[in-house]
Design a protein around this motif. Sequence first.
Motif, PDB file in Angstrom:
ATOM      1  N   TYR A  35       0.739  -1.343  -0.371  1.00 52.08           N
ATOM      2  CA  TYR A  35       0.356   0.133  -0.143  1.00 52.08           C
ATOM      3  C   TYR A  35       0.610   1.478   0.208  1.00 52.08           C
ATOM      4  O   TYR A  35       0.580   1.838  -0.460  1.00 52.08           O
ATOM      5  N   GLN A 266     -15.480   0.779  -5.104  1.00 51.12           N
ATOM      6  CA  GLN A 266     -13.970   0.799  -3.947  1.00 51.12           C
ATOM      7  C   GLN A 266     -12.907   1.303  -5.429  1.00 51.12           C
ATOM      8  O   GLN A 266     -11.785   0.005  -5.358  1.00 51.12           O
ATOM      9  N   HIS A 268     -10.515   2.744  -4.213  1.00 50.70           N
ATOM     10  CA  HIS A 268      -9.297   3.391  -3.743  1.00 50.70           C
ATOM     11  C   HIS A 268      -8.627   1.147  -3.866  1.00 50.70           C
ATOM     12  O   HIS A 268      -7.595   1.252  -3.331  1.00 50.70           O
ATOM     13  N   HIS A 299     -17.013   4.906  -0.836  1.00 49.04           N
ATOM     14  CA  HIS A 299     -16.774   3.704   0.131  1.00 49.04           C
ATOM     15  C   HIS A 299     -15.928   5.231   0.913  1.00 49.04           C
ATOM     16  O   HIS A 299     -15.890   6.094   0.741  1.00 49.04           O
ATOM     17  N   GLN A 301     -13.541   5.366   2.178  1.00 47.37           N
ATOM     18  CA  GLN A 301     -12.301   5.870   1.843  1.00 47.37           C
ATOM     19  C   GLN A 301     -11.958   6.594   0.870  1.00 47.37           C
ATOM     20  O   GLN A 301     -10.163   6.828   0.891  1.00 47.37           O
ATOM     21  N   GLU A 302     -12.887   6.627   0.174  1.00 56.26           N
ATOM     22  CA  GLU A 302     -13.293   7.464  -1.205  1.00 56.26           C
ATOM     23  C   GLU A 302     -12.916   8.839  -1.299  1.00 56.26           C
ATOM     24  O   GLU A 302     -13.620   9.320  -0.298  1.00 56.26           O
TER      25      GLU A 302
END
Length: 434
Positions: A35, A266, A268, A299, A301-302
């Motif tokens: 990551y 999603q 990300h 999402h 985290q996006e």
Amino acid sequence: MKSSAWLRETFTEHVENVRQQFGPDAVDVRHELFYLHAGKSQMSAGVRALAALLRDCWLLLRRTSADLNAPRPKQAILLTTLAGASGWSTLKRALPTVLAAGYAPLVLLHPRLITDDVSPSLPCIRPAPPDLGAWRSALRVFIAALWQRQPLLIASCLARRVLWAASLRRTLKDRAGVVLLHNDFDLMSRAAIGQGLATICVQHGIATDEFFPTQADHYLVWGDASRRVFEANDTSSTLLVEDALGRGEGLDNAAHAPQGIALLSQTHAQVLGEGIGKALAHFADELLHCVPDARILLHPQEGQPYSGAAACATHRPPHPELQPRGTLPQLVVGYCSTAMLEAALAGHWILTLHLELPGNRAVRQAMAAPLQAESAQQVAILYTRLRDDPDFRQTMGQAQNRWLRSHFTKHSNGLTHLLQRLEQAKSEDSVAWR
């Protein structure tokens, strides 16, 4: 240079290439390597990794509270590195069982989190600081890696590994009980394994390739579908136990005609393939051309990965489609997401989107709902048929219910029996030593 030779298309290839080039120690930090590097140049990834190393040094010195001289009752140590559904909320599901089994719960909280991220009624400690020898060892590992011309990314992550292992060794020394994890691959969680206490990892989401190889002694999986995914991957050192810890209860079956279409975004999720963002953006444009009022559910985290009409169709969480009876039935389209199961449990129709992306084969098989499509046109056709054909709707409803049931075991005593077996084994060991 956009990527290095050892960061390949899929996460599984990434792990194997890391093992071959840098050895088994580097596999322990596979998650960070992937990551930190994903979508970045080698230089940028190295700078980010060095910043993470300096941050962890600061956190382990500044925010520590483990009382090394405190009494040690039989404890269920809930090691928490994340707040929310992928972290504390997963471990919280195990609390009634561990309390009933006679364990005293203790939250071991990552130093970047605050106590408000978990239950304020539970005792909470931070990891102990590494001893002086560990700091020296981490520095030696860092310098040796650079001397061997390994990337700064590798050197920084391996040094972090040394510090976390030393911290968790001091924190868990002489404690009795078990350690519960919500994953067994981030640095703090991985460092708790092999420190003298049995480790039980609780499945927090669908098992994509980043879950493997597993490291915990025991893994609590949701049901048969998850077990098949784990068995298809590298879980040779881990005992699998089925217990959904209440997930799947109160199932609201899809039965009524859908009243709209929603796409689970999603972009990300690099573990699904570097092309996931581009593929979903292309599909979203096609879907909105066919169904202009479709919703795109971002999402948490996006950021905002879409443009034009797709950007206007995006909605930020929380999403009513993922809450029981939060909205009228929808046809929810997803590629490979835990939210597909959440939407199904909330009574929505699920359609699995086929994208030409590599990797994650076992979990993609498990997430293949009865309704499937390869294009926006096929989605629109299936939506119309679900809405207008009662016989087709009934058949698909029954099939979706079977698919959903395969993901969540009906038995709710897996963790209870596991804790009993661990206690029995401990008692037998004690008798053997007398």
